[in-house]
Design a protein around this motif. Structure first.
Motif, mmCIF file in Angstrom:
data_model
loop_
_atom_site.group_PDB
_atom_site.id
_atom_site.type_symbol
_atom_site.label_atom_id
_atom_site.label_comp_id
_atom_site.label_asym_id
_atom_site.label_seq_id
_atom_site.Cartn_x
_atom_site.Cartn_y
_atom_site.Cartn_z
ATOM 1 N N ASN A 164 -5.335 -2.722 3.234
ATOM 2 C CA ASN A 164 -4.768 -2.333 1.936
ATOM 3 C C ASN A 164 -3.273 -2.018 2.065
ATOM 4 O O ASN A 164 -2.480 -2.378 1.194
ATOM 5 C CB ASN A 164 -5.495 -1.107 1.372
ATOM 6 C CG ASN A 164 -6.885 -1.432 0.866
ATOM 7 O OD1 ASN A 164 -7.204 -2.594 0.606
ATOM 8 N ND2 ASN A 164 -7.716 -0.413 0.714
ATOM 9 N N ALA A 165 -2.907 -1.332 3.159
ATOM 10 C CA ALA A 165 -1.503 -0.962 3.366
ATOM 11 C C ALA A 165 -0.640 -2.214 3.560
ATOM 12 O O ALA A 165 0.467 -2.304 3.026
ATOM 13 C CB ALA A 165 -1.376 -0.043 4.585
ATOM 14 N N SER A 197 -5.258 1.050 -3.023
ATOM 15 C CA SER A 197 -3.801 1.111 -2.902
ATOM 16 C C SER A 197 -3.231 1.276 -4.295
ATOM 17 O O SER A 197 -3.907 0.983 -5.292
ATOM 18 C CB SER A 197 -3.247 -0.148 -2.237
ATOM 19 O OG SER A 197 -3.502 -1.277 -3.027
ATOM 20 N N VAL A 211 -0.010 -4.324 0.176
ATOM 21 C CA VAL A 211 0.832 -3.828 -0.925
ATOM 22 C C VAL A 211 2.044 -4.754 -1.027
ATOM 23 O O VAL A 211 2.785 -4.917 -0.061
ATOM 24 C CB VAL A 211 1.295 -2.374 -0.673
ATOM 25 C CG1 VAL A 211 2.371 -1.974 -1.681
ATOM 26 C CG2 VAL A 211 0.115 -1.412 -0.734
ATOM 27 N N TRP A 249 1.461 2.539 -1.827
ATOM 28 C CA TRP A 249 0.711 3.425 -0.942
ATOM 29 C C TRP A 249 -0.692 2.885 -0.690
ATOM 30 O O TRP A 249 -1.285 2.240 -1.561
ATOM 31 C CB TRP A 249 0.557 4.812 -1.598
ATOM 32 C CG TRP A 249 1.839 5.579 -1.755
ATOM 33 C CD1 TRP A 249 2.845 5.307 -2.651
ATOM 34 C CD2 TRP A 249 2.248 6.736 -1.013
ATOM 35 N NE1 TRP A 249 3.849 6.237 -2.497
ATOM 36 C CE2 TRP A 249 3.512 7.121 -1.510
ATOM 37 C CE3 TRP A 249 1.652 7.484 0.002
ATOM 38 C CZ2 TRP A 249 4.202 8.225 -1.008
ATOM 39 C CZ3 TRP A 249 2.347 8.582 0.500
ATOM 40 C CH2 TRP A 249 3.606 8.938 0.001
ATOM 41 N N SER A 250 -1.235 3.225 0.482
ATOM 42 C CA SER A 250 -2.652 3.010 0.787
ATOM 43 C C SER A 250 -3.313 4.379 0.820
ATOM 44 O O SER A 250 -2.737 5.337 1.355
ATOM 45 C CB SER A 250 -2.795 2.323 2.151
ATOM 46 O OG SER A 250 -4.161 2.073 2.450
#
Ligand code: MN3
Length: 204
Positions: free
Chosen positions: A122-123, A146, A126, A131-132
């Motif tokens: 997820n991080a 996220s 982006v 943000w995650s």
């Protein structure tokens, strides 16, 4: 001024070599301070809104007057997200979570490694800034997600207990374009005691 910059709970250099001292200085004293100043400026003519905590503002963005809603979302989100973020790190952090949050992570995702893999994905995914997160839903479930920009999970009905800033300002001086290297390094400074405290505060 109703909203204030919380002091960093450790020295600027405490997270070396994973997060460098200059990044921490600029991130806290310039970026976070900027969100606080702009939130105060935006709400200067709204004494009723000033009585609410920044988390309360973000919980009900729809109820914020349209003239300042975007400012609350962006500057208020930036203030709330960073206020939590500093506490999620510490010198000699890292390792794996213990306690109730560790049990919940295993029950939800199968293992700590499986959670970490999804969180990292997820991080990395982006696009641009964001943000995650690991949050708790209204029914007590752990949820990975996220958010773009400075949007808070609070505005989506989720209580964040753990999150990673993947704006370039969080890592560019040391890691340049290598966001995955920053993400990998960051796990070495996570303050799992604080994450456990955050989790218990939601479920107990
Ligand atoms: Mn940031």
């Amino acid at each position: 001024m109703p909203y204030t910059l919380p002091p960093l709970p450790y020295d600027f250099g405490a997270l070396e070599p994973y997060i460098d001292v200059m990044t921490m200085e600029i991130h806290h004293d310039k970026h976070h301070a900027g969100y606080v100043a702009k939130l105060n400026e935006a709400l200067k003519d709204y004494p009723e809104l000033q009585k609410k905590s920044v988390d309360q503002l973000l919980l009900s963005l729809d109820s914020i007057p349209e003239a300042v809603r975007i400012a609350v979302r962006n500057q208020g989100g930036g203030h709330a997200n960073h206020s939590m973020f500093w506490t999620l790190m510490k010198k000699n952090g890292g390792g794996q979570p213990q306690g109730k949050v560790a049990q919940a992570i295993i029950a939800t995702f199968g293992s700590f490694d499986a959670m970490q893999e999804k969180f990292n994905a997820n991080a990395k995914a982006v696009f641009g800034s964001g943000w995650s997160w690991l949050s708790v839903s209204h029914d007590g479930q752990l949820v990975l997600s996220s958010t773009p920009n400075q949007d808070s999970p609070l505005s989506k009905g989720l209580q964040p207990i753990f999150g990673l800033d993947v704006w370039e300002h969080a890592y560019y001086l040391k890691y340049q374009n290598k966001r995955p290297d920053y993400i990998a390094a960051w796990w070495h400074v996570v303050n799992w005691e604080q994450v456990e405290e955050n989790y218990r505060a939601v479920i107990e």
